[in-house]
Design an enzyme around this catalytic site. Sequence first.
Site, PDB file in Angstrom:
ATOM      1  N   ASP A   1     -29.057 114.497   1.932  1.00 58.65           N
ATOM      2  CA  ASP A   1     -28.803 114.602   2.822  1.00 58.65           C
ATOM      3  C   ASP A   1     -29.286 113.471   3.448  1.00 58.65           C
ATOM      4  O   ASP A   1     -27.506 112.894   3.806  1.00 58.65           O
ATOM      5  CB  ASP A   1     -29.897 115.748   3.598  1.00 58.65           C
ATOM      6  CG  ASP A   1     -29.492 116.075   5.163  1.00 58.65           C
ATOM      7  OD1 ASP A   1     -27.365 116.140   5.071  1.00 58.65           O
ATOM      8  OD2 ASP A   1     -29.912 115.780   6.014  1.00 58.65           O
TER       9      ASP A   1
ATOM     10  N   GLU B   1     -26.800 117.838  -2.361  1.00 56.42           N
ATOM     11  CA  GLU B   1     -27.733 117.005  -1.665  1.00 56.42           C
ATOM     12  C   GLU B   1     -28.791 117.044  -2.467  1.00 56.42           C
ATOM     13  O   GLU B   1     -29.087 115.911  -2.765  1.00 56.42           O
ATOM     14  CB  GLU B   1     -27.853 118.098  -0.755  1.00 56.42           C
ATOM     15  CG  GLU B   1     -26.575 117.205   0.907  1.00 56.42           C
ATOM     16  CD  GLU B   1     -27.415 118.126   1.637  1.00 56.42           C
ATOM     17  OE1 GLU B   1     -26.514 117.424   2.848  1.00 56.42           O
ATOM     18  OE2 GLU B   1     -27.700 118.932   1.924  1.00 56.42           O
TER      19      GLU B   1
END
Length: 241
Positions: A51, A123
Site C-alpha cells: 500500500d 497490494e
Amino acid sequence: MQTKWDQLQDIVDFRFTDLNLLKQAFTHASYRNEHRKAHVEDNERLEFLGDAVLELIISDFLYHTYPRLPEGELTRMRAAIVCEPSLVVFARRLSFEQFIRLGRGEERSGGRSRPALLADVFEAFLGALYIDQGIEAVRKFVHTHVIPHLADARVGVDYKTALQELVQQRLCTSLRYTIVEERGPAHAREFVVQVELGDEVRGVGIGRSKKEAEQQAAAKALAALAELNSGEQMTGVSQAD
C-alpha cells in the site's frame, strides 16, 4: 510441467528470486489458520508494505505528470487510483483471483471474489515484488499494469491534456496521434492509436473509440517518460555519490 506459480509469473512478467514471497502475497489468513503446522505466513504484512509503495509511485507519477495541479487535487486523484474499487479492477485484469490461497470456509463463502480481499492481494503482491526486486521493478509493473488502464477503473484522469501540457512546458517537441489500425466488426470496433513525440513513438493505445485509444496511448507515453525521468534521477544520484 508448469505450476500455477509459473503461470502467475508469466502473467505479471516477473520471475521471483524468492518464490515463497509470491506465495505469501496470495495467502489469506484463513489459509494460514488451516495450515499452522506448515508455518505458512499470510499476506497482511505484505499488504501494508505494498500500500505504501503504491502510494509513493502514484504520487511521483502524478506530481511529474500534472505540474500545475495543487496538492488537494493531486490527493483526490491519488485517492481515486489507490482505492479499493480501482485495485479490484487491476487485480481482475491479471486474473489474480485464480491464485489466492483460501481456507475452506472462506472459499465456500465466496471469498475469492470478495472485493476487499482482491484489493488486499493486489497490494500484497506489490509488497512482495518490492522486497524481492526493489522499487524500480514495482514502478515498471505499475506503469505497465495500472497507469495505462485507469480508464477501466473509471478514474477521472485526462492523460491527453496532461501529455500536451508536459510537451509544451518541458519537451518543446511535436505531438501527434495516428490511427494505425481499425479492426473488428462494426458493432465491436477497436482502434489502435500511437502517439509520437517528435520522430519517436512513445505509446500505443487500444480502445473501443478513437478517444479511448488516444487516452491510453497518452497514458503509456506519460508512464514511459516518467520511467525515463526516474532513471535519469537515479543516474544523477549515483554520479553525485
